[in-house]
Design a protein around this motif. Structure first.
Motif, PDB file in Angstrom:
ATOM      1  N   ASP A 251       0.736  -1.395  -0.086  1.00  0.00           N
ATOM      2  CA  ASP A 251      -0.052  -0.022  -0.045  1.00  0.00           C
ATOM      3  C   ASP A 251       0.932   1.204   0.021  1.00  0.00           C
ATOM      4  OD1 ASP A 251      -2.154  -1.651   0.078  1.00  0.00           O
ATOM      5  OD2 ASP A 251      -2.535  -1.485   2.195  1.00  0.00           O
ATOM      6  N   CYS A 252       1.882   1.362   0.675  1.00  0.00           N
ATOM      7  CA  CYS A 252       2.819   2.201   0.847  1.00  0.00           C
ATOM      8  C   CYS A 252       3.431   2.551  -0.439  1.00  0.00           C
ATOM      9  CB  CYS A 252       3.748   2.219   2.120  1.00  0.00           C
ATOM     10  SG  CYS A 252       5.077   3.351   2.325  1.00  0.00           S
ATOM     11  N   LEU A 253       4.206   1.652  -0.839  1.00  0.00           N
ATOM     12  CA  LEU A 253       4.796   1.742  -2.237  1.00  0.00           C
ATOM     13  C   LEU A 253       3.841   2.233  -3.195  1.00  0.00           C
ATOM     14  CD1 LEU A 253       7.781   1.529  -3.545  1.00  0.00           C
ATOM     15  CD2 LEU A 253       7.134  -1.096  -3.941  1.00  0.00           C
ATOM     16  N   ASP A 254       2.775   1.652  -3.482  1.00  0.00           N
ATOM     17  CA  ASP A 254       1.937   1.909  -4.624  1.00  0.00           C
ATOM     18  C   ASP A 254       1.548   3.525  -4.310  1.00  0.00           C
ATOM     19  OD1 ASP A 254       2.234  -0.590  -5.207  1.00  0.00           O
ATOM     20  OD2 ASP A 254      -0.024  -1.229  -4.604  1.00  0.00           O
ATOM     21  N   LYS A 255       1.391   3.847  -3.187  1.00  0.00           N
ATOM     22  CA  LYS A 255       1.041   5.403  -2.953  1.00  0.00           C
ATOM     23  C   LYS A 255       2.133   6.364  -3.627  1.00  0.00           C
ATOM     24  CE  LYS A 255      -0.371   5.175   1.068  1.00  0.00           C
ATOM     25  NZ  LYS A 255      -1.038   5.893   2.537  1.00  0.00           N
ATOM     26  N   SER A 256       3.306   5.798  -3.369  1.00  0.00           N
ATOM     27  CA  SER A 256       4.521   6.603  -3.910  1.00  0.00           C
ATOM     28  C   SER A 256       4.816   6.695  -5.266  1.00  0.00           C
ATOM     29  CB  SER A 256       5.841   5.881  -3.230  1.00  0.00           C
ATOM     30  OG  SER A 256       6.147   4.785  -4.146  1.00  0.00           O
ATOM     31  N   GLY A 257       3.892   5.738  -6.018  1.00  0.00           N
ATOM     32  CA  GLY A 257       4.205   5.838  -7.533  1.00  0.00           C
ATOM     33  C   GLY A 257       5.576   5.034  -7.871  1.00  0.00           C
ATOM     34  N   VAL A 258       6.246   4.581  -7.423  1.00  0.00           N
ATOM     35  CA  VAL A 258       7.612   4.016  -7.618  1.00  0.00           C
ATOM     36  C   VAL A 258       7.284   2.631  -7.951  1.00  0.00           C
ATOM     37  CG1 VAL A 258       9.756   3.431  -6.815  1.00  0.00           C
ATOM     38  CG2 VAL A 258       8.821   5.575  -5.997  1.00  0.00           C
ATOM     39  N   ASN A 259       8.087   2.066  -8.678  1.00  0.00           N
ATOM     40  CA  ASN A 259       7.661   0.876  -9.327  1.00  0.00           C
ATOM     41  C   ASN A 259       8.582  -0.029  -8.317  1.00  0.00           C
ATOM     42  OD1 ASN A 259       8.711  -1.733 -10.977  1.00  0.00           O
ATOM     43  ND2 ASN A 259       6.797  -0.929 -11.950  1.00  0.00           N
ATOM     44  N   ILE A 260       8.129  -1.520  -8.167  1.00  0.00           N
ATOM     45  CA  ILE A 260       8.923  -2.410  -7.148  1.00  0.00           C
ATOM     46  C   ILE A 260      10.277  -2.695  -7.621  1.00  0.00           C
ATOM     47  CG2 ILE A 260       8.043  -4.462  -8.633  1.00  0.00           C
ATOM     48  CD1 ILE A 260       8.658  -4.281  -4.564  1.00  0.00           C
ATOM     49  N   ASP A 261      10.783  -2.565  -9.116  1.00  0.00           N
ATOM     50  CA  ASP A 261      11.848  -2.508  -9.514  1.00  0.00           C
ATOM     51  C   ASP A 261      12.861  -1.624  -9.165  1.00  0.00           C
ATOM     52  OD1 ASP A 261      11.165  -5.175 -10.974  1.00  0.00           O
ATOM     53  OD2 ASP A 261      10.422  -4.063 -12.479  1.00  0.00           O
ATOM     54  N   GLN A 262      12.307  -0.603  -8.514  1.00  0.00           N
ATOM     55  CA  GLN A 262      13.205   0.742  -8.310  1.00  0.00           C
ATOM     56  C   GLN A 262      13.736   0.568  -6.915  1.00  0.00           C
ATOM     57  OE1 GLN A 262      10.286   3.602 -10.367  1.00  0.00           O
ATOM     58  NE2 GLN A 262      12.174   4.699 -10.398  1.00  0.00           N
ATOM     59  N   VAL A 263      13.090  -0.238  -6.063  1.00  0.00           N
ATOM     60  CA  VAL A 263      13.250  -0.507  -4.558  1.00  0.00           C
ATOM     61  C   VAL A 263      14.693  -0.906  -4.492  1.00  0.00           C
ATOM     62  CG1 VAL A 263      12.608  -1.355  -2.377  1.00  0.00           C
ATOM     63  CG2 VAL A 263      10.998  -0.410  -4.087  1.00  0.00           C
ATOM     64  N   LYS A 264      15.845  -0.135  -3.878  1.00  0.00           N
ATOM     65  CA  LYS A 264      17.027  -0.815  -3.766  1.00  0.00           C
ATOM     66  C   LYS A 264      17.380  -1.462  -2.434  1.00  0.00           C
ATOM     67  CE  LYS A 264      18.257   0.856  -7.697  1.00  0.00           C
ATOM     68  NZ  LYS A 264      18.255  -0.190  -8.664  1.00  0.00           N
ATOM     69  N   LYS A 265      16.715  -0.939  -1.191  1.00  0.00           N
ATOM     70  CA  LYS A 265      16.718  -1.636   0.098  1.00  0.00           C
ATOM     71  C   LYS A 265      15.582  -1.629   0.735  1.00  0.00           C
ATOM     72  CE  LYS A 265      21.442  -2.193  -0.317  1.00  0.00           C
ATOM     73  NZ  LYS A 265      21.902  -3.726  -0.638  1.00  0.00           N
ATOM     74  N   ILE A 266      15.479  -2.756   1.617  1.00  0.00           N
ATOM     75  CA  ILE A 266      14.264  -2.590   2.646  1.00  0.00           C
ATOM     76  C   ILE A 266      14.854  -2.704   4.151  1.00  0.00           C
ATOM     77  CG2 ILE A 266      12.148  -3.705   3.378  1.00  0.00           C
ATOM     78  CD1 ILE A 266      11.768  -4.865   0.746  1.00  0.00           C
ATOM     79  N   PHE A 267      14.577  -1.702   4.783  1.00  0.00           N
ATOM     80  CA  PHE A 267      15.012  -1.612   6.374  1.00  0.00           C
ATOM     81  C   PHE A 267      13.794  -2.022   7.143  1.00  0.00           C
ATOM     82  CE2 PHE A 267      17.729   1.069   4.018  1.00  0.00           C
ATOM     83  CZ  PHE A 267      19.044   1.081   4.530  1.00  0.00           C
ATOM     84  N   PRO A 297      19.188  -5.511   4.380  1.00  0.00           N
ATOM     85  CA  PRO A 297      20.202  -5.403   5.403  1.00  0.00           C
ATOM     86  C   PRO A 297      19.776  -5.843   6.569  1.00  0.00           C
ATOM     87  CG  PRO A 297      19.811  -3.184   4.357  1.00  0.00           C
ATOM     88  CD  PRO A 297      18.684  -3.997   4.076  1.00  0.00           C
ATOM     89  N   MET A 298      20.557  -6.597   7.662  1.00  0.00           N
ATOM     90  CA  MET A 298      20.217  -7.256   8.802  1.00  0.00           C
ATOM     91  C   MET A 298      21.367  -7.019   9.853  1.00  0.00           C
ATOM     92  SD  MET A 298      17.341  -9.103   8.345  1.00  0.00           S
ATOM     93  CE  MET A 298      16.909 -10.254   9.771  1.00  0.00           C
ATOM     94  N   SER A 299      20.881  -6.539  10.929  1.00  0.00           N
ATOM     95  CA  SER A 299      21.731  -6.373  12.031  1.00  0.00           C
ATOM     96  C   SER A 299      21.527  -7.377  13.256  1.00  0.00           C
ATOM     97  CB  SER A 299      21.700  -4.763  12.695  1.00  0.00           C
ATOM     98  OG  SER A 299      20.452  -4.741  13.083  1.00  0.00           O
ATOM     99  N   ILE A 300      20.439  -8.186  13.416  1.00  0.00           N
ATOM    100  CA  ILE A 300      19.914  -8.861  14.297  1.00  0.00           C
ATOM    101  C   ILE A 300      20.863  -9.889  14.719  1.00  0.00           C
ATOM    102  CG2 ILE A 300      18.732 -10.708  12.993  1.00  0.00           C
ATOM    103  CD1 ILE A 300      16.377 -10.415  14.994  1.00  0.00           C
ATOM    104  N   HIS A 301      21.807 -10.334  13.895  1.00  0.00           N
ATOM    105  CA  HIS A 301      22.526 -11.354  14.355  1.00  0.00           C
ATOM    106  C   HIS A 301      23.505 -11.029  15.307  1.00  0.00           C
ATOM    107  CE1 HIS A 301      21.754 -11.653   9.884  1.00  0.00           C
ATOM    108  NE2 HIS A 301      21.312 -12.990  10.422  1.00  0.00           N
ATOM    109  N   LYS A 302      23.829  -9.701  15.603  1.00  0.00           N
ATOM    110  CA  LYS A 302      24.688  -9.305  16.417  1.00  0.00           C
ATOM    111  C   LYS A 302      24.351  -8.138  17.521  1.00  0.00           C
ATOM    112  CE  LYS A 302      28.893 -11.060  14.585  1.00  0.00           C
ATOM    113  NZ  LYS A 302      29.570 -11.855  15.724  1.00  0.00           N
ATOM    114  N   LEU A 303      23.136  -7.726  17.066  1.00  0.00           N
ATOM    115  CA  LEU A 303      22.470  -6.534  17.906  1.00  0.00           C
ATOM    116  C   LEU A 303      21.091  -7.197  18.458  1.00  0.00           C
ATOM    117  CD1 LEU A 303      23.406  -3.306  15.628  1.00  0.00           C
ATOM    118  CD2 LEU A 303      24.795  -4.637  17.568  1.00  0.00           C
TER     119      LEU A 303
END
Length: 352
Positions: A251-267, A297-303
């Protein structure tokens, strides 16, 4: 003019607690009965599911507001702004200041006010308040700061997510191994040169889901019945998150008008490695696509899971080059997403 993140900072506590440090714990079921498995097996299964090998605990002399202050100082320096120009300080947390060795949380005054005091900000028009929204609190704080700036009520906001969960965990509960401490801070402002918040989505499920995370007594019959600890129905949370978070992200991404292929990272909130992987897989499935390599990206392994602090801390680590496998370039689109107590879910689409 764009509204974006112009500065980041985080505080990672120095005390490392490894999984083997739990080998001598007496883990009990909710009803106080013993597990049939030994601690070695319990810990092995725990790491296989959560991905956590170690976590950070705050130093005894520091409280949640202290962690937030230390992260805020770094964010202000990173943004290169005068602290007296801040219009809002929003501190997202869940348990207030937990003094080491004490059993009662302290939110008088608010943690945001404490941070303002520690920063020595004189401007009375810098308004400080706390936000309790479960693990998605920092993202919700950024959403509120963006609304203030859009409305003309503010120009610069400091949004902090901090927690000391090590001080509200039951040592007899195996779920205690998940939780950790930390703080992340960001400066949100309107700027021609900043990144840009493109869209957001927020939802609350408060019927049968409301108490999937809750406060309750220790699992041990020998413990104090008047002291409360963080508790959760892990399986229910896992199923809830996998069912609902992917759609909120879409829902969030669709509202932005950005195509899924343009997403570089998911935090995404560092709650549980397997759960996060399942959420991302289902999110991409909504678009009929496979998950790209190195998208998450993941930090859960150490943090470990520091609740409201995980997303801003993770973002800061990537920007500061602390996670060598992940980088961002100007113009990259990322998603921030979280789920937690409430049960709340939110997401932000952001162009770096």
């Amino acid at each position: 003019m764009k509204i974006g993140i112009t500065g980041t900072g985080s505080y990672i506590p120095s005390l490392i607690t490894k999984n083997e440090d739990f080998l001598e714990h007496e883990f009990l079921e909710l009803d106080g009965s013993s597990f049939h498995q030994d601690n070695g097996t319990i810990i092995e299964k725990f790491q296989a599911i959560t991905g956590i090998g170690e976590r950070r605990y705050a130093e005894p002399n520091l409280k949640t507001s202290d962690l937030g202050f230390l992260a805020a100082e770094k964010a202000l320096t990173d943004a290169n702004i005068d602290k007296e120009t801040l219009d809002y300080i929003i501190f997202a947390h869940n348990f207030g200041d937990m003094t080491y060795g004490k059993i009662q949380g302290d939110t008088l005054p608010s943690l945001a006010t404490r941070v303002k005091h520690l920063l020595k900000i004189n401007n009375p028009r810098c308004v400080a308040y706390d936000l309790i929204f479960g693990c998605p609190g920092w993202i919700e704080g950024v959403i509120q700061a963006t609304a203030f700036i859009k409305s003309g009520m503010a120009k610069k906001c400091l949004v902090i997510g901090g927690e000391t969960l090590s001080r509200v965990i039951d040592p007899h509960d195996r779920d205690s191994m998940i939780f950790s401490d930390g703080a992340g801070a960001t400066i949100i402002e309107a700027s021609d040169t900043s990144g840009e918040i493109l869209s957001h989505a927020s939802v609350t499920y408060a019927n049968e889901e409301a108490y999937y995370l809750y406060f309750d007594k220790t699992n041990s019959a020998k413990g104090c019945k008047d002291t409360r600890f963080i508790k959760m129905y892990g399986r229910k949370i896992y199923e809830f998150a996998c069912s609902h978070v992917p759609q909120a992200m879409k829902d969030c991404l669709d509202k932005s008008g950005v195509n899924i292929d343009q997403v570089k990272k998911i935090f995404i909130h560092q709650a549980n490695e397997k759960m996060d992987e399942a959420i991302i897989k289902r999110f991409y499935r909504l678009y009929g696509q496979e998950v790209p390599i190195d998208i998450m990206p993941m930090s859960i392994h150490k943090l470990g899971n520091s609740s409201v602090a995980t997303v801003p801390t993770l973002y800061d680590l990537v920007l500061k080059g602390k996670l060598s496998d992940h980088q961002l370039k100007k113009g990259d689109v990322v998603l921030f997403a979280s789920v937690g107590a409430g049960m709340n879910i939110n997401a932000i689409a952001y162009r770096y």
